[in-house]
Design a protein around this motif. Structure first.
Motif, mmCIF file in Angstrom:
data_model
loop_
_atom_site.group_PDB
_atom_site.id
_atom_site.type_symbol
_atom_site.label_atom_id
_atom_site.label_comp_id
_atom_site.label_asym_id
_atom_site.label_seq_id
_atom_site.Cartn_x
_atom_site.Cartn_y
_atom_site.Cartn_z
ATOM 1 N N GLN A 92 -4.982 -1.004 4.201
ATOM 2 C CA GLN A 92 -4.372 -1.520 2.973
ATOM 3 C C GLN A 92 -3.923 -2.981 3.108
ATOM 4 O O GLN A 92 -3.410 -3.557 2.152
ATOM 5 N N CYS A 93 -4.123 -3.558 4.266
ATOM 6 C CA CYS A 93 -3.671 -4.923 4.539
ATOM 7 C C CYS A 93 -4.667 -5.928 3.956
ATOM 8 O O CYS A 93 -5.833 -5.966 4.354
ATOM 9 N N SER A 94 -4.196 -6.751 3.013
ATOM 10 C CA SER A 94 -5.086 -7.713 2.351
ATOM 11 C C SER A 94 -5.627 -8.750 3.333
ATOM 12 O O SER A 94 -6.790 -9.169 3.243
ATOM 13 N N HIS A 95 -4.792 -9.175 4.285
ATOM 14 C CA HIS A 95 -5.253 -10.142 5.285
ATOM 15 C C HIS A 95 -6.299 -9.505 6.214
ATOM 16 O O HIS A 95 -7.180 -10.204 6.728
ATOM 17 N N PHE A 159 -13.559 -1.203 4.021
ATOM 18 C CA PHE A 159 -13.103 -2.571 3.752
ATOM 19 C C PHE A 159 -13.912 -3.215 2.623
ATOM 20 O O PHE A 159 -13.372 -3.999 1.834
ATOM 21 N N ALA A 160 -15.184 -2.905 2.535
ATOM 22 C CA ALA A 160 -16.009 -3.471 1.462
ATOM 23 C C ALA A 160 -15.537 -2.986 0.093
ATOM 24 O O ALA A 160 -15.652 -3.706 -0.903
ATOM 25 N N ALA A 161 -14.979 -1.784 0.057
ATOM 26 C CA ALA A 161 -14.513 -1.211 -1.210
ATOM 27 C C ALA A 161 -13.089 -1.629 -1.552
ATOM 28 O O ALA A 161 -12.643 -1.443 -2.688
ATOM 29 N N GLY A 165 -9.944 -1.834 -5.647
ATOM 30 C CA GLY A 165 -8.730 -1.119 -6.030
ATOM 31 C C GLY A 165 -8.340 -0.090 -4.991
ATOM 32 O O GLY A 165 -8.978 0.009 -3.935
ATOM 33 N N PRO A 166 -7.268 0.665 -5.257
ATOM 34 C CA PRO A 166 -6.778 1.660 -4.292
ATOM 35 C C PRO A 166 -7.855 2.668 -3.895
ATOM 36 O O PRO A 166 -8.699 3.047 -4.721
ATOM 37 N N TYR A 167 -7.816 3.076 -2.658
ATOM 38 C CA TYR A 167 -8.759 4.081 -2.184
ATOM 39 C C TYR A 167 -8.501 5.419 -2.875
ATOM 40 O O TYR A 167 -7.355 5.788 -3.137
ATOM 41 N N THR A 168 -9.570 6.154 -3.156
ATOM 42 C CA THR A 168 -9.464 7.455 -3.805
ATOM 43 C C THR A 168 -10.202 8.510 -2.984
ATOM 44 O O THR A 168 -11.034 8.175 -2.122
ATOM 45 N N ASP A 169 -9.902 9.773 -3.250
ATOM 46 C CA ASP A 169 -10.625 10.860 -2.587
ATOM 47 C C ASP A 169 -12.115 10.776 -2.889
ATOM 48 O O ASP A 169 -12.949 11.032 -2.013
ATOM 49 N N LYS A 170 -12.439 10.433 -4.110
ATOM 50 C CA LYS A 170 -13.854 10.338 -4.495
ATOM 51 C C LYS A 170 -14.561 9.269 -3.659
ATOM 52 O O LYS A 170 -15.683 9.482 -3.187
ATOM 53 N N LEU A 171 -13.893 8.140 -3.463
ATOM 54 C CA LEU A 171 -14.482 7.066 -2.660
ATOM 55 C C LEU A 171 -14.694 7.518 -1.223
ATOM 56 O O LEU A 171 -15.795 7.363 -0.661
ATOM 57 N N LEU A 172 -13.645 8.086 -0.625
ATOM 58 C CA LEU A 172 -13.684 8.415 0.792
ATOM 59 C C LEU A 172 -14.523 9.650 1.107
ATOM 60 O O LEU A 172 -15.159 9.713 2.168
ATOM 61 N N LEU A 173 -14.535 10.621 0.201
ATOM 62 C CA LEU A 173 -15.198 11.890 0.492
ATOM 63 C C LEU A 173 -16.559 12.042 -0.186
ATOM 64 O O LEU A 173 -17.351 12.919 0.209
ATOM 65 N N GLU A 174 -16.848 11.204 -1.174
ATOM 66 C CA GLU A 174 -18.116 11.332 -1.885
ATOM 67 C C GLU A 174 -18.930 10.035 -1.882
ATOM 68 O O GLU A 174 -20.063 10.004 -1.401
#
Length: 251
Positions: A92-95, A159-161, A165-174
């Motif tokens: 979650q670190c922008s830097h 990191f590319a995603a 915006g905030p990470y979601t279950d759909k992003l991480l698991l699908e």
């Protein structure tokens, strides 16, 4: 003679009854023996399953396959005798996102070409103690990707995603698994690893170990345990990374 024929018929009927009775007993005994054999086989199978669990089952893993011996990170490239480079970051670190964009590819290449021993130490301090926060979720998903041999591309994809915006279950698991071609039994194992949370203690141990060592910044690059000051990277690009690491290794 009529009387003899009748006695013969009675004898034949008696013998037939006896044969039928014996056959029924054989069938009953045979069925009982078969049932006992089936029960015995089932018991043996269950006992063997309990004694010899599948080692690769995600629910049995206490740490990722490529975890360090100290369980404080994930080894990306284990090039013995080369500078030991550690990368500390929080998803979650922008830097950290900026560092990945500027130096991530070059750092991975140095590991792949045998120039350094590269270890990732994923921090989760930005969740501020929330074990279900986004940093924890992303770190757990990355660790589970290591279970199916896809850690580094998964890390890169997270990191590319990040800018989206905030990470979601759909992003991480699908979404990311689909992008990386994680399918079939690998996808099942990956999702089971996330669901059973068995690697969550490993994720937390990475954070706790770094915090106890007084490593409070992210992103942070260390060489042979020595932190490289953030200012060192000002105005630099991936092309400068090897020189920076070599200088730190000599110092």
């Amino acid at each position: 003679m009529p009387g003899q024929s009748q006695r013969q018929r009675m004898r034949d009927a008696q013998l037939a009854n006896q044969r039928a009775s014996r056959l029924r007993r054989i069938v009953i005994v045979g069925s009982a023996v078969l049932a006992l054999v089936l029960i015995a086989v089932m018991v043996v199978v269950l006992v063997q399953q309990n004694r010899n669990p599948v080692a690769s089952a995600p629910s049995e893993l206490a740490y990722p396959p490529n975890a360090t011996a100290a369980r404080d990170g994930i080894v990306i490239n284990d090039n013995a005798g080369k500078p030991d480079v550690g990368l500390y970051f929080d998803y979650q670190c922008s830097h950290c996102v900026q560092f990945e964009q500027s130096f991530g590819g070059a750092l991975s290449l140095l590991g792949q070409t045998g120039e350094i021993r590269l270890v990732h130490h994923t921090r989760v301090f930005l969740d501020q103690g929330n074990a279900h926060g986004l940093s924890h979720q992303a770190a757990l998903a990355a660790a589970c990707a290591d279970v199916v041999g896809a850690y580094l591309p998964f890390h890169t994809a997270i990191f590319a995603a990040a800018p989206q915006g905030p990470y979601t279950d759909k992003l991480l698991l699908e979404t990311i698994p689909t992008q990386l071609g994680i399918t079939g039994t690998d996808l099942t194992a990956f999702r089971a690893c996330n669901a059973n949370q068995n690697l969550a203690p490993f994720v937390q141990n990475v954070e706790d170990t770094a915090a106890k060592a007084g490593l409070t910044e992210t992103p942070l690059l260390t060489v042979n345990g020595k932190p490289i000051p953030a200012a060192t990277f000002n105005g630099k690009t991936g092309d400068d990374l090897k020189a920076i690491i070599d200088a730190a290794a000599k110092g």
